[in-house]
Design a protein around this motif. Structure first.
Motif, PDB file in Angstrom:
ATOM      1  N   PRO A 118      -5.591   6.374   4.933  1.00 48.25           N
ATOM      2  CA  PRO A 118      -4.185   5.955   4.900  1.00 48.25           C
ATOM      3  C   PRO A 118      -3.902   5.032   3.724  1.00 48.25           C
ATOM      4  CG  PRO A 118      -5.382   4.738   6.585  1.00 48.25           C
ATOM      5  CD  PRO A 118      -6.330   5.780   6.057  1.00 48.25           C
ATOM      6  N   THR A 122       0.131   0.974   5.174  1.00 49.38           N
ATOM      7  CA  THR A 122       0.198   1.357   6.589  1.00 49.38           C
ATOM      8  C   THR A 122      -0.924   0.751   7.424  1.00 49.38           C
ATOM      9  OG1 THR A 122      -1.109   3.370   6.230  1.00 49.38           O
ATOM     10  CG2 THR A 122       1.281   3.540   5.959  1.00 49.38           C
ATOM     11  N   ASP A 124      -2.807  -1.858   9.510  1.00 49.16           N
ATOM     12  CA  ASP A 124      -2.462  -3.083  10.236  1.00 49.16           C
ATOM     13  C   ASP A 124      -3.418  -4.225   9.923  1.00 49.16           C
ATOM     14  OD1 ASP A 124      -0.328  -1.828  11.496  1.00 49.16           O
ATOM     15  OD2 ASP A 124      -1.585  -1.109  13.148  1.00 49.16           O
TER      16      ASP A 124
END
Length: 345
Positions: A118, A122, A124
């Motif tokens: 990713p 994006t 976390d």
């Protein structure tokens, strides 16, 4: 802070570009910022803000992806003794050091250029690898992973990254999506980032091969690695002018037992090639013993067996071709080999 203060939120002339506008409270103090001054700059609505414990962002907006990574490393890195400023190291004059800390997991794979990983925006949280004996807790945006043996990091964009096999293992440990795991492992091999054996070794050490979706992905990975190695073997024979062998055969003694499968075999010279694409598992020693017994048996019958790894085929193809050519030429000086039956595999 007054205009006479040694360090202010604006000049920062010794920090250069924005990616280094992240410092620890210890680094700020070593540059002359007092606790009172630090608290003033980090007040609500102030020009600085704390984004991690003891880590300060030197502008009021949200951190960039690069600043997030530097902040995670600063949080996890072992700081120098009190009163001793951190010394720059590396190519850039002002590049900070991150002792005993490196980016791993999905963030590292993204930085390595994995299309199946990713984007940094994006994610976390950022995975950071540190030595096992370090006392440090994860936060909501930094996931601390401990290891008994810290690997040598690779530098990408001025950031220390865990080697690809280790970063893969740390990423896979947090993924339950079988498709995502398979994509990452397959890209690692197809993209030439690492050998399948190195990946499986890390997954084994991380005790991840008890998970069915990881085992399925590893089986596909090993098959992918073997297919690529076979392609390189075909190329070696063709591009280096070796005589054509018979491909993918089984050998048997007439009316006797099965002797084993081979990737290439030259019957007239009794020379064989076997690709060593073993995936390290718990029974690696037993598997190697089986390879050794097979080789010993064939050589007692007068058959020369050459083992080749995918890495050697890829990076030293000319040298491997010379090994085969030498074995073929030497066959004229050897006693004739025992007659064996050659069957397609």
């Amino acid at each position: 802070m007054t205009h006479n203060t040694p360090l202010s939120p604006r000049p920062l002339s010794d920090l250069g570009d924005g990616r280094h506008r992240v410092l620890t409270t210890g680094q700020l103090r070593s540059r002359g910022v007092s606790t009172a001054e630090l608290n003033e700059q980090c007040r609500p609505g102030g020009p600085w803000r704390q984004i991690l414990p003891q880590v300060i962002l030197l502008h009021p907006g949200p951190p960039t992806s690069e600043e997030r990574l530097h902040a995670a490393l600063l949080y996890a890195a072992r700081e120098p003794a009190p009163g001793v400023p951190a010394q720059p190291r590396g190519e850039g004059k002002h590049r900070p050091t991150y002792p005993e800390a490196m980016i791993t997991g999905l963030a590292a794979l993204t930085l390595y250029g994995f299309a199946s990983a990713p984007s940094l925006l994006t994610l976390d949280r950022v995975d950071v690898l540190i030595p096992r004996l370090r006392r440090l807790r994860s936060t909501n945006t930094v996931h601390i992973i401990r290891t008994p043996a810290i690997p040598t990091p690779r530098q990408v964009m001025g950031l220390p990254l865990a080697p690809v096999p280790r970063a893969l293992a740390d990423a896979v440990a947090q993924l339950s999506d079988a498709t995502a795991v398979l994509r990452l492992l397959t890209e690692a091999v197809r993209g030439g980032h690492c050998e399948p054996a190195a990946v499986v070794r890390e997954l084994t050490q991380a005790k991840l091969l008890s998970r069915p979706h990881v085992v399925d992905a590893v089986d596909s990975l090993v098959a992918e690695g073997r297919s690529r190695a076979e392609d390189h073997l075909y190329r070696m024979v063709r591009e280096h002018g070796l005589p054509d062998p018979v491909w993918n055969v089984d050998l048997r003694l007439p009316g006797g037992p099965h002797l084993g499968g081979l990737d290439a075999y030259w019957p007239d010279q009794a020379v064989a090639v076997e690709l060593d694409t073993r995936a390290p598992r718990q029974d690696e020693d037993a598997l190697w013993s089986e390879y050794a017994r097979k080789r010993e048996h064939l050589e007692r019958l007068g058959i020369t067996v050459v083992y080749m790894t995918p890495k050697k085929l890829r990076h030293a193809m000319e040298q491997q071709a010379a090994v085969i050519r030498t074995a073929l030429m030497a066959s004229a000086d050897r006693d004739p080999a025992a007659y064996v039956v050659v069957l397609p595999r």
